[in-house]
Structure formats: C-alpha cells, structure tokens
Enzyme design. Structure first.
Site, PDB file in Angstrom:
ATOM      1  N   THR A  65       0.842  -1.189   0.000  1.00  9.18           N
ATOM      2  CA  THR A  65       0.000   0.000   0.000  1.00  9.18           C
ATOM      3  C   THR A  65       0.880   1.243   0.000  1.00  9.18           C
ATOM      4  OG1 THR A  65      -1.923   1.005   1.076  1.00  9.18           O
ATOM      5  CG2 THR A  65      -0.304   0.003   2.540  1.00  9.18           C
ATOM      6  N   LYS A  69       3.636   1.431  -3.651  1.00  7.64           N
ATOM      7  CA  LYS A  69       3.092   0.635  -4.762  1.00  7.64           C
ATOM      8  C   LYS A  69       3.939   0.732  -6.029  1.00  7.64           C
ATOM      9  CE  LYS A  69      -1.734   0.642  -3.309  1.00  7.64           C
ATOM     10  NZ  LYS A  69      -3.123   0.918  -3.683  1.00  7.64           N
ATOM     11  N   ASN A  90      -0.052  -3.689  -6.169  1.00  9.24           N
ATOM     12  CA  ASN A  90      -0.528  -3.766  -4.784  1.00  9.24           C
ATOM     13  C   ASN A  90      -0.394  -5.177  -4.231  1.00  9.24           C
ATOM     14  OD1 ASN A  90      -2.612  -5.120  -6.027  1.00  9.24           O
ATOM     15  ND2 ASN A  90      -4.237  -4.093  -4.902  1.00  9.24           N
ATOM     16  N   ASP A 106      -6.370  -3.349  -7.657  1.00  7.23           N
ATOM     17  CA  ASP A 106      -7.213  -2.216  -7.242  1.00  7.23           C
ATOM     18  C   ASP A 106      -8.325  -1.923  -8.261  1.00  7.23           C
ATOM     19  OD1 ASP A 106      -6.043  -1.627  -4.801  1.00  7.23           O
ATOM     20  OD2 ASP A 106      -4.593  -0.226  -5.651  1.00  7.23           O
ATOM     21  N   ALA A 132      -5.205  12.365 -10.174  1.00  6.49           N
ATOM     22  CA  ALA A 132      -4.333  11.759 -11.186  1.00  6.49           C
ATOM     23  C   ALA A 132      -3.081  11.185 -10.530  1.00  6.49           C
ATOM     24  CB  ALA A 132      -3.963  12.792 -12.245  1.00  6.49           C
ATOM     25  N   GLY A 133      -3.216  10.745  -9.269  1.00  4.68           N
ATOM     26  CA  GLY A 133      -2.084  10.148  -8.563  1.00  4.68           C
ATOM     27  C   GLY A 133      -2.087   8.633  -8.716  1.00  4.68           C
ATOM     28  N   ASN A 155      -7.847  16.846 -12.613  1.00  4.20           N
ATOM     29  CA  ASN A 155      -6.872  16.968 -11.527  1.00  4.20           C
ATOM     30  C   ASN A 155      -6.561  18.436 -11.271  1.00  4.20           C
ATOM     31  OD1 ASN A 155      -5.228  15.547  -9.636  1.00  4.20           O
ATOM     32  ND2 ASN A 155      -3.426  16.209 -10.781  1.00  4.20           N
ATOM     33  N   THR A 157      -3.666  19.648 -10.665  1.00  4.40           N
ATOM     34  CA  THR A 157      -2.531  19.976 -11.534  1.00  4.40           C
ATOM     35  C   THR A 157      -2.796  19.352 -12.898  1.00  4.40           C
ATOM     36  OG1 THR A 157      -1.152  19.797  -9.566  1.00  4.40           O
ATOM     37  CG2 THR A 157       0.004  19.889 -11.673  1.00  4.40           C
ATOM     38  N   GLY A 248     -15.200   3.369  -0.385  1.00  5.97           N
ATOM     39  CA  GLY A 248     -14.318   2.378  -0.998  1.00  5.97           C
ATOM     40  C   GLY A 248     -14.120   1.103  -0.205  1.00  5.97           C
TER      41      GLY A 248
HETATM   42  P1  NDP Z   1      -1.187  10.431  -4.575  1.00  6.99           P
HETATM   43  O1  NDP Z   1      -0.371  11.186  -3.584  1.00  6.99           O
HETATM   44  O2  NDP Z   1      -0.505   9.566  -5.580  1.00  6.99           O
HETATM   45  O3  NDP Z   1      -2.080  11.491  -5.413  1.00  6.99           O
HETATM   46  C1  NDP Z   1      -2.827  12.436  -4.755  1.00  6.99           C
HETATM   47  C2  NDP Z   1      -3.871  13.025  -5.684  1.00  6.99           C
HETATM   48  O4  NDP Z   1      -4.764  13.828  -4.919  1.00  6.99           O
HETATM   49  C3  NDP Z   1      -3.304  13.922  -6.774  1.00  6.99           C
HETATM   50  O5  NDP Z   1      -4.124  13.830  -7.906  1.00  6.99           O
HETATM   51  C4  NDP Z   1      -3.409  15.311  -6.110  1.00  6.99           C
HETATM   52  O6  NDP Z   1      -3.488  16.382  -7.027  1.00  6.99           O
HETATM   53  C5  NDP Z   1      -4.730  15.170  -5.415  1.00  6.99           C
HETATM   54  N1  NDP Z   1      -4.896  16.102  -4.277  1.00  6.99           N
HETATM   55  C6  NDP Z   1      -4.250  16.054  -3.098  1.00  6.99           C
HETATM   56  N2  NDP Z   1      -4.679  17.068  -2.288  1.00  6.99           N
HETATM   57  C7  NDP Z   1      -5.610  17.759  -3.007  1.00  6.99           C
HETATM   58  C8  NDP Z   1      -6.421  18.887  -2.726  1.00  6.99           C
HETATM   59  N3  NDP Z   1      -6.361  19.528  -1.533  1.00  6.99           N
HETATM   60  N4  NDP Z   1      -7.281  19.316  -3.680  1.00  6.99           N
HETATM   61  C9  NDP Z   1      -7.354  18.672  -4.874  1.00  6.99           C
HETATM   62  N5  NDP Z   1      -6.617  17.588  -5.207  1.00  6.99           N
HETATM   63  C10 NDP Z   1      -5.756  17.135  -4.274  1.00  6.99           C
HETATM   64  O7  NDP Z   1      -2.262   9.608  -3.670  1.00  6.99           O
HETATM   65  P2  NDP Z   1      -3.013   8.258  -4.086  1.00  6.99           P
HETATM   66  O8  NDP Z   1      -3.504   8.467  -5.475  1.00  6.99           O
HETATM   67  O9  NDP Z   1      -2.143   7.092  -3.811  1.00  6.99           O
HETATM   68  O10 NDP Z   1      -4.237   8.116  -3.048  1.00  6.99           O
HETATM   69  C11 NDP Z   1      -5.474   8.823  -3.186  1.00  6.99           C
HETATM   70  C12 NDP Z   1      -6.539   8.257  -2.257  1.00  6.99           C
HETATM   71  O11 NDP Z   1      -7.064   6.994  -2.706  1.00  6.99           O
HETATM   72  C13 NDP Z   1      -6.026   8.020  -0.830  1.00  6.99           C
HETATM   73  O12 NDP Z   1      -6.946   8.636   0.048  1.00  6.99           O
HETATM   74  C14 NDP Z   1      -6.046   6.498  -0.671  1.00  6.99           C
HETATM   75  O13 NDP Z   1      -6.349   6.136   0.668  1.00  6.99           O
HETATM   76  C15 NDP Z   1      -7.194   6.087  -1.605  1.00  6.99           C
HETATM   77  N6  NDP Z   1      -7.060   4.672  -2.081  1.00  6.99           N
HETATM   78  C16 NDP Z   1      -8.034   3.741  -1.758  1.00  6.99           C
HETATM   79  C17 NDP Z   1      -7.953   2.415  -2.185  1.00  6.99           C
HETATM   80  C18 NDP Z   1      -9.036   1.383  -1.800  1.00  6.99           C
HETATM   81  O14 NDP Z   1      -8.792   0.164  -1.872  1.00  6.99           O
HETATM   82  N7  NDP Z   1     -10.246   1.782  -1.432  1.00  6.99           N
HETATM   83  C19 NDP Z   1      -6.825   1.946  -3.007  1.00  6.99           C
HETATM   84  C20 NDP Z   1      -5.888   2.999  -3.334  1.00  6.99           C
HETATM   85  C21 NDP Z   1      -6.015   4.290  -2.846  1.00  6.99           C
HETATM   86  P3  NDP Z   1      -2.153  17.118  -7.580  1.00  6.99           P
HETATM   87  O15 NDP Z   1      -1.604  16.227  -8.651  1.00  6.99           O
HETATM   88  O16 NDP Z   1      -2.639  18.420  -8.076  1.00  6.99           O
HETATM   89  O17 NDP Z   1      -1.223  17.229  -6.394  1.00  6.99           O
END
Ligand code: NDP
Length: 287
Positions: A65, A69, A90, A106, A132-133, A155, A157, A248
């Site tokens: 996790t 990953k 994962n 996932d 888009a993370g 996203n 960004t 989720g």
């Molecule tokens: P990352 O750090 O890879 O990406 C974060 C993303 O969130 C980016 O797109 C970022 O945008 C955006 N973001 C962060 N803060 C803000 C904000 N204040 N306003 C707008 N956009 C924001 O994180 P992950 O993608 O790994 O994780 C995202 C979520 O998904 C987590 O909460 C995780 O727990 C959940 N998850 C749940 C799973 C499940 O099995 N249910 C599996 C995998 C994840 P920017 O690019 O602009 O920074």
C-alpha cells in the site's frame, strides 16, 4: 510460525490501522487456508530490503500500500498487464523457485464492487475520475476495459492529468473510449457524468476546488476512501443531488479477495467479509 501456515503481510507506511490483516484472516477462516498475515512498516529507505528479507525468510506474499506501490514493481521478475499499465503493484507473490511476481488488483476490485455489490454497469456511461495520482492510475486500466463511453481525468494539476491520459491513450483507443484530461476547477456542470470516482488524497474535511453541481447528475458517486474519511465528500455529493453514493470499503474487500486468489488459487466470498467489517467497525458507517 505454524509448520503448515503460509506467511503474508501488508507493507506500507503507515499500516498500523490497515484492515488487511482482518480481511485476510476472515478469508483464511472461510476457505480453510492456513495462513498468518502481519504488518510490515519499513522506513522510506528500507522498503526494498524489508520486502526482500520478508521473502527470503519464507514469506509467500505481500499486499503493498501507500507509498510503496510504484516501488513494488522493481522487486518483481514478472508483472501482470494491470500492474504494468498502472505503473504500480498492490500485490507481490513468491513462486516456488523464489521469483517474485506482481499484480495490481485495485482497478478490477473497484469494477467488481460497482458491478456485483452496487449493481452498476460502467459500460456505455460517462466516467469522471477526480485525481491523477497513484490511486487514479491503479483504477484507470480496469475502468477502460469495462468500456464506458468516455472517461475524463480531472486533476488540480492539469499536467499530471494529461500525463496519465497520455499513458492510457493506447488502451482507451483499443477499448473505444474517449479519454480526456481537464483541470479540476475547469470542469463544467453540463458534461453528464454517470459515474464519479473520487481518487484524490485531499483532506477529508477540506473542499475540493470543484463545483459540486458536477455531482448532481451522477448515478453514483464513489469515494475510494472509506468510513469517516469519505463521509464529508459523499455527504456533499448527496446534497448536490447525486442519486447514490458509495465509499471504498467494497473495493478494499474485492481487491483483497483478488490478491488472495492470486496467492492461493481460491476465491473467497466477499459479501460476508464486507458485512462483518461494517458491523464491527462503528467508524465505518454505511454510505
Ligand atoms: P497520490 O499522492 O498519488 O495522489 C494524490 C492526488 O490527490 C493527486 O491527484 C493530487 O493532485 C490530489 N490532491 C491532493 N490534495 C488535493 C487537494 N487539496 N485538492 C485537490 N486535489 C488534491 O495519492 P493516491 O492516489 O495514492 O491516493 C489517493 C486516495 O485513494 C487516498 O486517500 C487512498 O487512501 C485512496 N485509495 C483507496 C484504495 C481502496 O482500496 N479503497 C486503493 C488505493 C487508494 P495534484 O496532482 O494536483 O497534487
């Protein structure tokens, strides 16, 4: 360790509050597979050596996790198509010859939860993915394979959304899906998304820079987070007029079941485990 048990763990940081040990222990009881499932919480610099030692000490598989990953891919000799497309894994498994393979459950977990538990078919609809993370990258491949009409990645960004859309352009074309990237604050309310997936890590109480009217026409708004972390966003979606919302937890259980099947070649039933988690964790209110 019991002589017959196989050893598994979830690796991440932090993992203390992970539900994975409980989920996999319930799967093991249900299927009669003897296994031990623990926690592995290496420091940032130590993930590769901690995972390597886990396997060389006889560990059979790891759930991986955040934030490891993407790095998990580098440990694997063989990658599934999903892991390759997501650029992240994962699930890691050790074969008898000691080689490690990686997959990503996932995205398939999300699509199964939508289809089986929520009765929602992605095919033919419009999908909006917020974020888009790593989480967005992990689900996109499976969403495209489910053949929606269109997918928009929105996203904060924009260039990250564009990069992700570029990475999945080939699969979108193969699947006949229109795929585009857009800035979160540039979304307009008339774009008709049937399914909205919240895949950002924005703080639970903080507002996303997004007009919630966008959520009004959705058939279903799904937050990848679960329990109280998903609640404020899902409440805002309901207030805006979304027909249904879901957190989720179902995806978490489904992706774990796929990982369990990848390791043990037996597919556990997910509904009793989902129900047990909702019942015993009062902090996980049903959406
Ligand atoms: P990352 O750090 O890879 O990406 C974060 C993303 O969130 C980016 O797109 C970022 O945008 C955006 N973001 C962060 N803060 C803000 C904000 N204040 N306003 C707008 N956009 C924001 O994180 P992950 O993608 O790994 O994780 C995202 C979520 O998904 C987590 O909460 C995780 O727990 C959940 N998850 C749940 C799973 C499940 O099995 N249910 C599996 C995998 C994840 P920017 O690019 O602009 O920074």
């Amino acid at each position: 360790m019991n002589g017959r048990s196989r050893r598994y763990a979830v690796a991440g940081s932090p993992v203390r509050h992970s539900l994975s040990p409980r989920i996999h222990t319930l799967f093991a009881q249900q299927t009669g597979v003897p296994l031990e499932y623990g926690l592995l919480e290496p420091d940032n610099d130590d993930f590769e050596s901690a995972a390597g030692s886990f396997f060389s000490d006889g560990g059979s598989g790891l759930s991986v996790t955040s934030p490891y990953k993407a790095r998990a891919l580098n440990l694997a000799y063989e990658l599934s198509a999903e892991a390759r497309a997501a650029g992240a894994a994962n699930t890691l498994a050790r074969a008898r010859d000691g080689r490690i393979s990686a997959c990503n459950t996932d995205g398939p977990g999300l699509v199964i939860d939508l289809r089986k538990r929520l009765g929602y078919e992605v095919e033919g609809g419009g999908v909006l993915v917020l974020g888009a993370g790593g989480a967005a990258a992990g689900i996109l491949g499976a969403i495209l394979l489910a053949k929606p009409r269109s997918v928009a990645i929105a996203n904060r960004t924009l260039r990250r959304a564009e990069a992700l859309a570029g990475r999945f352009a080939g699969r979108a074309e193969e699947c006949g899906v229109q795929l585009r990237a857009v800035g979160l604050s540039d979304l307009d309310t008339g774009c008709g998304h049937n399914l909205v997936v919240q895949a950002t890590s924005a703080p639970a109480g903080g507002d996303l820079p997004l007009d919630t009217e966008i959520l009004a026409a959705a058939d279903i708004v799904y937050d990848l987070r679960y329990g109280e972390r998903a609640e404020p966003f899902l409440r805002a979606a309901k207030r805006a007029g979304a027909a249904r919302t879901a957190d989720g937890l179902g995806m978490l259980v489904e992706q774990a079941a796929l990982s369990f099947a990848y390791w043990e070649r037996v597919k556990p039933a997910t509904e009793p485990v989902y129900e047990a988690l909702r019942e015993t964790h009062s902090f996980l209110p049903a959406p």
